[in-house]
Scaffold this motif. Sequence first.
Motif, PDB file in Angstrom:
ATOM      1  N   PHE A 213       0.925  -1.341   0.007  1.00  0.00           N
ATOM      2  CA  PHE A 213       0.033  -0.055   0.086  1.00  0.00           C
ATOM      3  C   PHE A 213       0.808   1.120  -0.028  1.00  0.00           C
ATOM      4  O   PHE A 213       0.270   2.399   0.138  1.00  0.00           O
ATOM      5  CB  PHE A 213      -0.935   0.027   1.218  1.00  0.00           C
ATOM      6  CG  PHE A 213      -2.054  -0.866   1.390  1.00  0.00           C
ATOM      7  CD1 PHE A 213      -2.480  -1.547   0.329  1.00  0.00           C
ATOM      8  CD2 PHE A 213      -2.321  -1.588   2.475  1.00  0.00           C
ATOM      9  CE1 PHE A 213      -3.416  -2.648   0.354  1.00  0.00           C
ATOM     10  CE2 PHE A 213      -3.358  -2.423   2.576  1.00  0.00           C
ATOM     11  CZ  PHE A 213      -3.886  -2.978   1.356  1.00  0.00           C
ATOM     12  N   VAL A 214       2.006   1.134  -0.284  1.00  0.00           N
ATOM     13  CA  VAL A 214       2.889   2.278  -0.175  1.00  0.00           C
ATOM     14  C   VAL A 214       3.368   2.897  -1.705  1.00  0.00           C
ATOM     15  O   VAL A 214       3.298   2.301  -2.691  1.00  0.00           O
ATOM     16  CB  VAL A 214       4.288   2.086   0.310  1.00  0.00           C
ATOM     17  CG1 VAL A 214       4.065   1.720   1.963  1.00  0.00           C
ATOM     18  CG2 VAL A 214       4.996   0.779  -0.113  1.00  0.00           C
ATOM     19  N   ARG A 215       3.842   4.192  -1.666  1.00  0.00           N
ATOM     20  CA  ARG A 215       3.959   4.864  -2.873  1.00  0.00           C
ATOM     21  C   ARG A 215       5.766   4.404  -3.440  1.00  0.00           C
ATOM     22  O   ARG A 215       5.940   4.325  -4.658  1.00  0.00           O
ATOM     23  CB  ARG A 215       3.952   6.322  -3.168  1.00  0.00           C
ATOM     24  CG  ARG A 215       4.129   6.916  -4.273  1.00  0.00           C
ATOM     25  CD  ARG A 215       3.553   8.397  -4.537  1.00  0.00           C
ATOM     26  NE  ARG A 215       2.204   8.414  -4.115  1.00  0.00           N
ATOM     27  CZ  ARG A 215       1.449   8.235  -5.029  1.00  0.00           C
ATOM     28  NH1 ARG A 215       1.556   7.782  -6.117  1.00  0.00           N
ATOM     29  NH2 ARG A 215       0.200   8.280  -4.688  1.00  0.00           N
TER      30      ARG A 215
ATOM     31  N   LEU B  53      -9.663  -3.574   4.121  1.00  0.00           N
ATOM     32  CA  LEU B  53     -11.013  -4.279   4.657  1.00  0.00           C
ATOM     33  C   LEU B  53     -10.856  -5.724   4.172  1.00  0.00           C
ATOM     34  O   LEU B  53     -11.161  -5.906   2.874  1.00  0.00           O
ATOM     35  CB  LEU B  53     -11.984  -3.634   4.279  1.00  0.00           C
ATOM     36  CG  LEU B  53     -12.252  -2.125   4.618  1.00  0.00           C
ATOM     37  CD1 LEU B  53     -13.675  -1.388   3.934  1.00  0.00           C
ATOM     38  CD2 LEU B  53     -12.148  -1.778   6.081  1.00  0.00           C
ATOM     39  N   ALA B  54     -10.442  -6.690   4.947  1.00  0.00           N
ATOM     40  CA  ALA B  54     -10.466  -7.967   4.830  1.00  0.00           C
ATOM     41  C   ALA B  54     -10.867  -9.084   5.925  1.00  0.00           C
ATOM     42  O   ALA B  54     -10.578  -8.432   7.053  1.00  0.00           O
ATOM     43  CB  ALA B  54      -8.982  -8.193   4.013  1.00  0.00           C
ATOM     44  N   ASP B  55     -11.346 -10.105   5.713  1.00  0.00           N
ATOM     45  CA  ASP B  55     -11.647 -10.913   6.889  1.00  0.00           C
ATOM     46  C   ASP B  55     -10.191 -11.747   7.114  1.00  0.00           C
ATOM     47  O   ASP B  55     -10.071 -12.110   8.127  1.00  0.00           O
ATOM     48  CB  ASP B  55     -12.598 -12.009   6.377  1.00  0.00           C
ATOM     49  CG  ASP B  55     -13.997 -11.429   6.288  1.00  0.00           C
ATOM     50  OD1 ASP B  55     -14.429 -11.047   7.115  1.00  0.00           O
ATOM     51  OD2 ASP B  55     -14.474 -11.166   4.955  1.00  0.00           O
ATOM     52  N   ALA B  56      -9.206 -11.907   6.118  1.00  0.00           N
ATOM     53  CA  ALA B  56      -8.109 -12.560   6.052  1.00  0.00           C
ATOM     54  C   ALA B  56      -7.328 -12.130   5.037  1.00  0.00           C
ATOM     55  O   ALA B  56      -7.856 -11.577   3.839  1.00  0.00           O
ATOM     56  CB  ALA B  56      -8.215 -14.179   6.209  1.00  0.00           C
TER      57      ALA B  56
ATOM     58  N   SER C  89       0.207  -3.442   8.601  1.00  0.00           N
ATOM     59  CA  SER C  89      -0.195  -2.830   9.814  1.00  0.00           C
ATOM     60  C   SER C  89      -1.329  -2.086   9.741  1.00  0.00           C
ATOM     61  O   SER C  89      -1.894  -1.474  10.446  1.00  0.00           O
ATOM     62  CB  SER C  89       1.153  -1.921  10.426  1.00  0.00           C
ATOM     63  OG  SER C  89       2.074  -2.781  10.621  1.00  0.00           O
ATOM     64  N   ARG C  90      -1.639  -1.652   8.335  1.00  0.00           N
ATOM     65  CA  ARG C  90      -2.917  -0.853   8.008  1.00  0.00           C
ATOM     66  C   ARG C  90      -4.051  -1.781   8.073  1.00  0.00           C
ATOM     67  O   ARG C  90      -5.425  -1.296   7.994  1.00  0.00           O
ATOM     68  CB  ARG C  90      -2.798  -0.462   6.544  1.00  0.00           C
ATOM     69  CG  ARG C  90      -2.074   0.791   6.489  1.00  0.00           C
ATOM     70  CD  ARG C  90      -2.081   1.342   5.101  1.00  0.00           C
ATOM     71  NE  ARG C  90      -3.298   1.566   4.669  1.00  0.00           N
ATOM     72  CZ  ARG C  90      -3.652   2.020   3.455  1.00  0.00           C
ATOM     73  NH1 ARG C  90      -2.600   2.000   2.401  1.00  0.00           N
ATOM     74  NH2 ARG C  90      -4.912   2.222   3.075  1.00  0.00           N
ATOM     75  N   LEU C  91      -4.143  -2.968   8.669  1.00  0.00           N
ATOM     76  CA  LEU C  91      -5.103  -4.196   8.658  1.00  0.00           C
ATOM     77  C   LEU C  91      -5.905  -3.788   9.741  1.00  0.00           C
ATOM     78  O   LEU C  91      -5.302  -3.372  10.838  1.00  0.00           O
ATOM     79  CB  LEU C  91      -4.892  -5.490   8.400  1.00  0.00           C
ATOM     80  CG  LEU C  91      -4.094  -5.939   7.196  1.00  0.00           C
ATOM     81  CD1 LEU C  91      -3.555  -7.297   7.377  1.00  0.00           C
ATOM     82  CD2 LEU C  91      -5.213  -5.797   5.776  1.00  0.00           C
TER      83      LEU C  91
END
Length: 252
Positions: A25-27, A46-49, A66-68
Amino acid sequence: MITWWGHATCTVEDSGVRLLTDPLFVRRFAHLRRRRGALPTADAALADAVLISHLHSDHLHLPSLSRLAPGTLVVVPRGAVRQVPALRRFRTAEIAPGESLRIASLTVRAVHAEHDGRRLPVGPRRCPALGYVVEGASATYFAGDTGLYDGMAEAVGPVHAALLPVGGWGPNLGVGHLDAGRAAQALTALGPRHAVPIHYGTYWPIGLDGVRPHEFHTPGQEFVRKAAALAPEVSVHRLEHGESVRTTAGRS
């Protein structure tokens, strides 16, 4: 439904369950920067796993994990937590080729990937690289990073959709990778109804914009062309970053 966020990061939604693959998720990280496509939106986390295919830092990226949401299950190759102790901060499940686990109403089965799965540059070879088959209303194969190998179709089994890497993040692909041509060959063995090319056209080494730029820009189109010649019965969906495709439910 399948959403491609760039590189090997995808959301697979089946039977009301959201699985996220190899979140990045990074640039910019290390010597790579994101050259195309906006960063994934907040919905991507957004995820269940989460399914991690191997320990390379563009597939197992700890800041992105870490964004989860706290407590999100992170599925990793067996031995990963020992090799990457920072994974102890997360709720993890280790899995090896041929093993399965249940995530809500889905079965997730790990399959062999022909790829160097260690944590580079110095990690010992104690963790396999994996692909995953997600089985619910459909069966979806996320290949991770892999080359072609004998017995690939038997290991994966019948699938409805295949998410296949067709490129990389630099001007040369080493062993243990699929390019557009080899990915099209994989379709002839796997026989899915749908295919989505991934792992191309996202990250590139800083300062190498002019070195073999076609390796960045063209793998998706090349895969479409070569798949049409080798596996015309497969519907190929070349997505832009953040785009989704809803594949027809049911097993192939």
